[in-house]
Design a protein around this motif. Structure first.
Motif, mmCIF file in Angstrom:
data_model
loop_
_atom_site.group_PDB
_atom_site.id
_atom_site.type_symbol
_atom_site.label_atom_id
_atom_site.label_comp_id
_atom_site.label_asym_id
_atom_site.label_seq_id
_atom_site.Cartn_x
_atom_site.Cartn_y
_atom_site.Cartn_z
ATOM 1 N N HIS A 105 -4.290 -22.039 1.218
ATOM 2 C CA HIS A 105 -3.659 -21.841 -0.089
ATOM 3 C C HIS A 105 -4.450 -20.845 -0.919
ATOM 4 O O HIS A 105 -3.869 -19.996 -1.580
ATOM 5 N N VAL A 106 -5.767 -20.945 -0.886
ATOM 6 C CA VAL A 106 -6.611 -20.025 -1.649
ATOM 7 C C VAL A 106 -6.360 -18.594 -1.186
ATOM 8 O O VAL A 106 -6.220 -17.686 -2.008
ATOM 9 N N ASP A 107 -6.287 -18.394 0.119
ATOM 10 C CA ASP A 107 -6.042 -17.057 0.658
ATOM 11 C C ASP A 107 -4.708 -16.509 0.168
ATOM 12 O O ASP A 107 -4.626 -15.366 -0.290
ATOM 13 N N LYS A 108 -3.670 -17.325 0.230
ATOM 14 C CA LYS A 108 -2.346 -16.867 -0.212
ATOM 15 C C LYS A 108 -2.336 -16.590 -1.711
ATOM 16 O O LYS A 108 -1.764 -15.601 -2.166
ATOM 17 N N LEU A 109 -2.976 -17.470 -2.478
ATOM 18 C CA LEU A 109 -3.024 -17.259 -3.924
ATOM 19 C C LEU A 109 -3.798 -15.992 -4.276
ATOM 20 O O LEU A 109 -3.390 -15.242 -5.172
ATOM 21 N N ASN A 110 -4.888 -15.740 -3.583
ATOM 22 C CA ASN A 110 -5.644 -14.507 -3.825
ATOM 23 C C ASN A 110 -4.814 -13.274 -3.504
ATOM 24 O O ASN A 110 -4.833 -12.281 -4.234
ATOM 25 N N ARG A 111 -4.072 -13.340 -2.405
ATOM 26 C CA ARG A 111 -3.202 -12.219 -2.049
ATOM 27 C C ARG A 111 -2.146 -11.990 -3.123
ATOM 28 O O ARG A 111 -1.861 -10.853 -3.501
ATOM 29 N N LEU A 112 -1.568 -13.084 -3.623
ATOM 30 C CA LEU A 112 -0.541 -12.958 -4.660
ATOM 31 C C LEU A 112 -1.118 -12.415 -5.959
ATOM 32 O O LEU A 112 -0.452 -11.647 -6.662
ATOM 33 N N GLY A 142 -1.557 -7.708 -9.627
ATOM 34 C CA GLY A 142 -2.271 -6.560 -10.175
ATOM 35 C C GLY A 142 -1.625 -5.247 -9.772
ATOM 36 O O GLY A 142 -1.538 -4.304 -10.579
ATOM 37 N N GLN A 143 -1.167 -5.175 -8.519
ATOM 38 C CA GLN A 143 -0.493 -3.955 -8.061
ATOM 39 C C GLN A 143 0.784 -3.714 -8.863
ATOM 40 O O GLN A 143 1.081 -2.579 -9.231
ATOM 41 N N VAL A 144 1.525 -4.777 -9.133
ATOM 42 C CA VAL A 144 2.776 -4.646 -9.886
ATOM 43 C C VAL A 144 2.482 -4.180 -11.306
ATOM 44 O O VAL A 144 3.180 -3.297 -11.838
ATOM 45 N N GLN A 163 6.157 0.326 -2.047
ATOM 46 C CA GLN A 163 6.202 -0.023 -0.625
ATOM 47 C C GLN A 163 5.003 -0.887 -0.243
ATOM 48 O O GLN A 163 5.119 -1.816 0.549
ATOM 49 N N ALA A 164 3.856 -0.571 -0.817
ATOM 50 C CA ALA A 164 2.648 -1.362 -0.544
ATOM 51 C C ALA A 164 2.827 -2.792 -1.039
ATOM 52 O O ALA A 164 2.428 -3.755 -0.358
ATOM 53 N N VAL A 165 3.442 -2.965 -2.202
ATOM 54 C CA VAL A 165 3.696 -4.303 -2.746
ATOM 55 C C VAL A 165 4.664 -5.063 -1.846
ATOM 56 O O VAL A 165 4.448 -6.234 -1.527
#
Length: 92
Positions: A7-14, A19-21, A42-44
């Protein structure tokens, strides 16, 4: 990796995607070159797809596997129907 670690990994990715958005919004406000904005978009989309795939893998490894091992045909059908509905939405 533990369930909490996943969950931590997924939350960090999100959070990175968030930030990208925000960065893309800034690019639009700054009237940056369209192709640069589209490249970032495209990266997002790619980053979201990776998180989505991980959640789907986790669902199959946990929820679907539990339904199969339970022997409960109704639970198995429910999980199958959920996946069919999800993939139906993706095709649209």
């Amino acid at each position: 990796m533990t369930k909490a670690g996943k969950h931590v990994d997924k939350l960090n990715r999100l959070k990175r995607i968030e930030g990208q958005v925000r960065g893309i919004a800034g690019m639009i406000e700054e009237d940056r070159y369209c192709m640069d904005i589209l490249t970032q978009m495209q990266a997002v989309k790619s980053a979201l797809a990776k998180v989505e795939n991980q959640i789907l893998k986790d669902h199959a490894a946990c929820c679907v596997a539990d339904a199969i091992s339970s022997g409960d045909e109704n639970e198995q059908r429910e999980k199958f129907d959920e996946l069919v509905e999800l993939f139906g939405k993706v095709k649209r």
